[in-house]
Design an enzyme around this catalytic site. Structure first.
Site, PDB file in Angstrom:
ATOM      1  N   SER A  67       0.808  -1.315   0.014  1.00  0.00           N
ATOM      2  CA  SER A  67       0.151  -0.052  -0.056  1.00  0.00           C
ATOM      3  C   SER A  67       0.793   1.494  -0.102  1.00  0.00           C
ATOM      4  O   SER A  67       1.788   1.298  -0.964  1.00  0.00           O
ATOM      5  CB  SER A  67      -0.971  -0.167   1.117  1.00  0.00           C
ATOM      6  OG  SER A  67      -2.153   0.458   0.923  1.00  0.00           O
TER       7      SER A  67
ATOM      8  N   LYS B 158       4.194   2.024  -2.285  1.00  0.00           N
ATOM      9  CA  LYS B 158       4.562   3.443  -3.245  1.00  0.00           C
ATOM     10  C   LYS B 158       5.994   3.632  -2.778  1.00  0.00           C
ATOM     11  O   LYS B 158       6.820   3.978  -3.633  1.00  0.00           O
ATOM     12  CB  LYS B 158       3.714   4.431  -2.814  1.00  0.00           C
ATOM     13  CG  LYS B 158       1.997   4.138  -2.887  1.00  0.00           C
ATOM     14  CD  LYS B 158       1.299   5.290  -2.547  1.00  0.00           C
ATOM     15  CE  LYS B 158       0.003   4.899  -1.947  1.00  0.00           C
ATOM     16  NZ  LYS B 158      -0.974   4.583  -2.655  1.00  0.00           N
TER      17      LYS B 158
ATOM     18  N   TRP C 101      -9.923   0.115  -4.934  1.00  0.00           N
ATOM     19  CA  TRP C 101      -9.523   1.409  -4.575  1.00  0.00           C
ATOM     20  C   TRP C 101      -8.312   1.744  -4.956  1.00  0.00           C
ATOM     21  O   TRP C 101      -7.843   2.596  -5.554  1.00  0.00           O
ATOM     22  CB  TRP C 101      -9.607   1.519  -2.987  1.00  0.00           C
ATOM     23  CG  TRP C 101      -9.115   2.886  -2.676  1.00  0.00           C
ATOM     24  CD1 TRP C 101      -8.167   3.193  -1.607  1.00  0.00           C
ATOM     25  CD2 TRP C 101      -9.700   4.152  -2.633  1.00  0.00           C
ATOM     26  NE1 TRP C 101      -7.928   4.321  -1.295  1.00  0.00           N
ATOM     27  CE2 TRP C 101      -8.881   5.254  -2.030  1.00  0.00           C
ATOM     28  CE3 TRP C 101     -10.817   4.575  -3.569  1.00  0.00           C
ATOM     29  CZ2 TRP C 101      -9.166   6.430  -1.985  1.00  0.00           C
ATOM     30  CZ3 TRP C 101     -10.970   6.095  -3.620  1.00  0.00           C
ATOM     31  CH2 TRP C 101     -10.446   7.182  -2.671  1.00  0.00           C
TER      32      TRP C 101
ATOM     33  N   HIS D 128      -7.457  -5.913   0.518  1.00  0.00           N
ATOM     34  CA  HIS D 128      -6.455  -4.930   0.610  1.00  0.00           C
ATOM     35  C   HIS D 128      -5.573  -5.514   1.720  1.00  0.00           C
ATOM     36  O   HIS D 128      -6.061  -5.129   2.990  1.00  0.00           O
ATOM     37  CB  HIS D 128      -6.635  -3.666   0.620  1.00  0.00           C
ATOM     38  CG  HIS D 128      -5.528  -2.628   0.502  1.00  0.00           C
ATOM     39  ND1 HIS D 128      -4.803  -2.502  -0.413  1.00  0.00           N
ATOM     40  CD2 HIS D 128      -5.105  -1.799   1.608  1.00  0.00           C
ATOM     41  CE1 HIS D 128      -4.096  -1.328  -0.313  1.00  0.00           C
ATOM     42  NE2 HIS D 128      -4.080  -1.153   0.979  1.00  0.00           N
TER      43      HIS D 128
END
Ligand code: GCU
Length: 423
Positions: free
Chosen positions: A258, A262, A349, A400
């Site tokens: 998540s 990044k 998402w 997720h």
């Protein structure tokens, strides 16, 4: 859609728990044209590996630094270390656990991160390692009573929230340490909040102030935010691993989930010492293409998390098409090193398809550099990983999260690329 009562506020949450008011309909993805990673800003085609390396790669790196994540300061900070603990009989004698405190600079009150490391016992020679930041503090990664509880801020909900004993081991489903050790890999982690607490305080805490010029109080519009700081912390962890005699520093697999996915991608793009880079559900600002406007958008991420990216990135709110880059170019910066991207079915998402297309968009660069790249052109079926190319990908059932299934595929991918025999 269902109605939820959160505190005293009524909010609409679409089924599946994805934030409402965003596009989750493939038919509504706008037409878009991706910038070509193999065409220089001045229109020159990049036709050789040398051109990529000497011209286009530095150009793309600069575009991301200027417009997205902010420049990472070039100044070097002297790291001061203290071994907090070594236990050669951890986990029933199968592992050595080591904790090292790493201060960023000579000052007594310098910020520090604690590195938690596990080495498999009884292995001859140096071992490859999985390195990743964790969300809750090192003590959440495993239930071991000896793991130091972080004194840094935790949780992005309240600025004064402190970690406590009750969270010990709470995140262990995401850190299957014993299974990874059994496959002959070391496991290394640090708490991301040790490097920069994850809330918008105008960059007073965390590592940014260490680099301020006289009179500077916050980063300039093209200087790093929190993602840049977390990525920098990962490189400092790598500095430490280069000194660890048990670790083969040429075989460090960098992973992140998540927001930490990044950060891992940005760290892997800047620092070529990471041998393999893994993005787990990294979504917007990670592996997913911004121009698809599916799930989270640039405007939303910049509003909810104004401290993550640089100031310049805000210019692209609702204007993804004017970005000089898209996320496939971030992934291309990892080339020719192996890259693994994975998604989860219920994680709309993060735009699973956009994550796959990000990987596919990096493929021409991998091929130019003489690697097989990504071996598929269509997003693979659920739980049918593609691991044989230099870019690997899977999408699994579920939400997720990071699961044992994800780790299994990562280890298979790493074994394959490190030419290890496998399980
Ligand atoms: C939020 C954010 C995502 C991020 C995620 C996480 O959902 O919008 O961009 O990846 O938090 O880090 O858990």
């Amino acid at each position: 859609m269902r109605l939820c009562l959160i505190g005293a506020v009524l909010v609409f949450v679409p089924l599946g728990g994805q934030p409402a008011g965003f596009n989750y309909d493939e038919a509504k993805v706008p037409q878009y044209t991706l910038p070509d990673p193999l065409v220089m800003a001045d229109g020159t085609a990049v036709t050789t590996a040398a051109m990529w390396k000497k011209q286009r790669r530095p150009e793309i790196l600069e575009l991301f630094a200027e417009n997205v994540y902010g420049h990472t300061p070039k100044a070097k900070i002297r790291l001061r270390t203290e071994v907090l603990e070594i236990d050669k009989t951890a986990h029933g004698g199968t592992a050595t656990r080591k904790q090292v405190r790493v201060w960023f600079g000579p000052a007594a009150d310098a910020p520090y991160m604690d590195l938690l490391m596990y080495f498999p016992n009884g292995v001859k020679g140096k071992v490859p390692a999985f390195l990743g930041l964790n969300f809750g503090g090192n003590h959440t990664v495993q239930p071991d009573a000896e793991i130091r509880v972080t004194k840094s801020w935790v949780s992005n909900k309240a600025a004064d929230f402190k970690a406590s004993e009750k969270d010990r081991g709470a995140g262990q489903s995401r850190w299957p340490v014993d299974a990874v050790l059994k496959r002959g890999y070391a496991v290394v982690t640090a708490y991301y909040g040790d490097i920069d607490p994850d809330f918008d305080d105008g960059f007073k805490n965390g590592v940014q102030p260490l680099f301020y010029r006289a009179g500077q109080t916050k980063p300039e519009a093209n200087e790093w935010g929190s993602l840049g700081a977390w990525a920098w912390g990962l490189s400092r962890a790598m500095d430490m691993l280069e000194k660890e005699k048990e670790i083969d520093a040429s075989k460090v697999v960098l992973h992140g989930h998540s927001r930490l996915g990044k950060a891992a991608l940005w760290a892997g793009a800047q620092d070529e010492r990471f041998a393999i880079v893994i993005s787990n559900d990294s979504g917007e600002g990670g592996a997913a293409l911004a121009r698809r406007k599916f799930g989270e958008t640039t405007a939303r991420i910049n509003t909810s998390f104004p401290h993550w990216f640089d100031g310049n990135f805000k210019k692209y709110n609702e204007k993804e098409d004017s970005l000089p880059v898209d996320q496939h170019m971030l992934l291309a910066l990892i080339a020719p090193r192996p890259l693994y991207v994975n998604s989860a079915v219920e994680d709309a998402w993060a735009d699973p398809k956009g994550e796959f297309l990000g990987a596919l968009g990096a493929d021409p660069v991998y091929r130019l550099l003489g690697t097989p790249g990504l071996l598929v052109k269509e997003q693979p079926a659920v739980e049918k990983p593609t691991i044989d190319g230099t870019i690997g990908y899977h999408i699994r059932q579920g939400k997720h999260d990071v699961t044992g299934y994800d780790w299994e595929q990562w280890m298979n991918f790493a074994d394959r690329h490190f030419h290890r025999a496998g399980k």
